[in-house]
Write a protein that holds these residues in place. Structure first.
Motif, short mmCIF file in Angstrom:
data_model
loop_
_atom_site.label_atom_id
_atom_site.label_comp_id
_atom_site.label_asym_id
_atom_site.label_seq_id
_atom_site.Cartn_x
_atom_site.Cartn_y
_atom_site.Cartn_z
N MET A 1 44.26 38.08 55.55
CA MET A 1 42.98 38.25 56.19
C MET A 1 43.20 38.54 57.68
N ILE A 2 42.37 39.41 58.20
CA ILE A 2 42.48 39.79 59.60
C ILE A 2 42.05 38.63 60.49
N LYS A 3 42.90 38.27 61.44
CA LYS A 3 42.57 37.24 62.42
C LYS A 3 41.68 37.83 63.50
N ASN A 4 42.13 38.97 64.06
CA ASN A 4 41.36 39.60 65.13
C ASN A 4 41.99 40.93 65.48
N VAL A 5 41.27 41.70 66.27
CA VAL A 5 41.74 43.00 66.75
C VAL A 5 41.57 43.03 68.26
N GLY A 6 42.53 43.63 68.95
CA GLY A 6 42.44 43.79 70.39
C GLY A 6 42.76 45.22 70.77
N VAL A 7 42.20 45.66 71.86
CA VAL A 7 42.44 47.02 72.35
C VAL A 7 42.57 46.97 73.88
N ASP A 8 43.39 47.87 74.42
CA ASP A 8 43.53 47.97 75.87
C ASP A 8 43.72 49.42 76.25
N LEU A 9 43.18 49.78 77.40
CA LEU A 9 43.24 51.13 77.93
C LEU A 9 43.72 51.06 79.37
N ILE A 10 44.66 51.90 79.72
CA ILE A 10 45.20 51.89 81.08
C ILE A 10 45.36 53.33 81.57
N GLU A 11 45.17 53.53 82.86
CA GLU A 11 45.30 54.85 83.46
C GLU A 11 46.77 55.19 83.68
N VAL A 12 47.16 56.39 83.29
CA VAL A 12 48.53 56.85 83.47
C VAL A 12 48.92 56.83 84.94
N GLU A 13 48.03 57.25 85.82
CA GLU A 13 48.33 57.30 87.25
C GLU A 13 48.69 55.93 87.81
N ARG A 14 48.02 54.90 87.32
CA ARG A 14 48.31 53.54 87.76
C ARG A 14 49.74 53.13 87.40
N ILE A 15 50.16 53.45 86.19
CA ILE A 15 51.52 53.12 85.74
C ILE A 15 52.54 54.01 86.45
N ALA A 16 52.20 55.27 86.70
CA ALA A 16 53.11 56.18 87.41
C ALA A 16 53.45 55.63 88.79
N LYS A 17 52.48 55.09 89.49
CA LYS A 17 52.72 54.51 90.82
C LYS A 17 53.66 53.31 90.72
N VAL A 18 53.50 52.52 89.69
CA VAL A 18 54.35 51.34 89.48
C VAL A 18 55.78 51.77 89.18
N VAL A 19 55.93 52.77 88.30
CA VAL A 19 57.26 53.26 87.94
C VAL A 19 57.97 53.83 89.18
N ASP A 20 57.24 54.53 90.02
CA ASP A 20 57.83 55.14 91.22
C ASP A 20 58.29 54.10 92.24
N VAL A 56 49.92 47.15 74.80
CA VAL A 56 50.08 46.38 73.55
C VAL A 56 50.02 44.88 73.85
N LYS A 57 50.70 44.45 74.89
CA LYS A 57 50.70 43.03 75.25
C LYS A 57 49.29 42.56 75.62
N GLU A 58 48.57 43.39 76.37
CA GLU A 58 47.18 43.07 76.71
C GLU A 58 46.30 43.05 75.46
N ALA A 59 46.46 44.04 74.59
CA ALA A 59 45.68 44.09 73.36
C ALA A 59 45.98 42.89 72.46
N PHE A 60 47.27 42.52 72.37
CA PHE A 60 47.65 41.34 71.60
C PHE A 60 46.95 40.10 72.14
N SER A 61 46.99 39.94 73.46
CA SER A 61 46.39 38.74 74.06
C SER A 61 44.88 38.70 73.84
N LYS A 62 44.25 39.86 73.80
CA LYS A 62 42.81 39.92 73.51
C LYS A 62 42.55 39.56 72.05
N ILE A 112 46.12 49.55 70.37
CA ILE A 112 45.30 48.67 69.52
C ILE A 112 46.26 47.78 68.74
N VAL A 113 45.87 46.52 68.61
CA VAL A 113 46.67 45.54 67.88
C VAL A 113 45.77 44.81 66.91
#
Length: 141
Positions: A1-20, A56-62, A112-113
């Motif tokens: 049985m499904i416990k729950n579902v989580g979803v998260d959306l993030i901007e590519v530009e935000r992650i690009a700045k972090v990677v740089d 995925v980690k954010e979606a899991f936590s949700k 989505i998780v």
């Protein structure tokens, strides 16, 4: 049985700045095995990979019902690639099945998780085994 579902959306530009800025955020968010996969990637793939794992980690936590924090830490959830490149997510705090999917384009990364309770599918398998053994015994009479 499904416990729950989580979803998260993030901007590519935000992650690009972090990677740089270097590997600091990646080391904080990724497990050792995720980081090992991350290191061998091009800049573009690092952005997609890090953003996808973070989502995925954010979606899991949700799906867990708490968000990232005291109940769920980044290292509690790990998503590696299988032989075909698909994400396979595991958690040290959830023993059921975890289904995850990551998608991205030039602007956004989404994950989505879905968490499936372990006891219920095990119980279903047990019931099926009992049914099959009953049928086997019924035909042997």
């Amino acid at each position: 049985m499904i416990k729950n579902v989580g979803v998260d959306l993030i901007e590519v530009e935000r992650i690009a700045k972090v990677v740089d800025r270097g590997d600091g955020f990646a080391r904080k968010v990724l497990t050792d095995r995720e980081f090992a996969q991350y290191q061998d990637l091009t800049r573009k793939r690092k952005i997609e990979y890090l953003g996808g794992r973070f989502a995925v980690k954010e979606a899991f936590s949700k799906a867990w019902g708490t968000g990232i924090g005291k109940a769920v830490a980044f290292e509690d959830v790990e998503t590696l690639r299988n032989d075909l490149g698909a994400p396979v997510t595991r958690s040290r705090i959830f023993k059921g099945r975890i289904f995850s999917s990551i998608a991205h384009d030039d602007h956004e990364i989404v994950a989505i998780v879905m968490l499936e309770e372990p006891a219920l599918w095990r119980r279903a398998i047990g019931k099926m085994s009992n049914l099959l053994s009953w049928r086997k015994n019924d035909h042997s009479s």
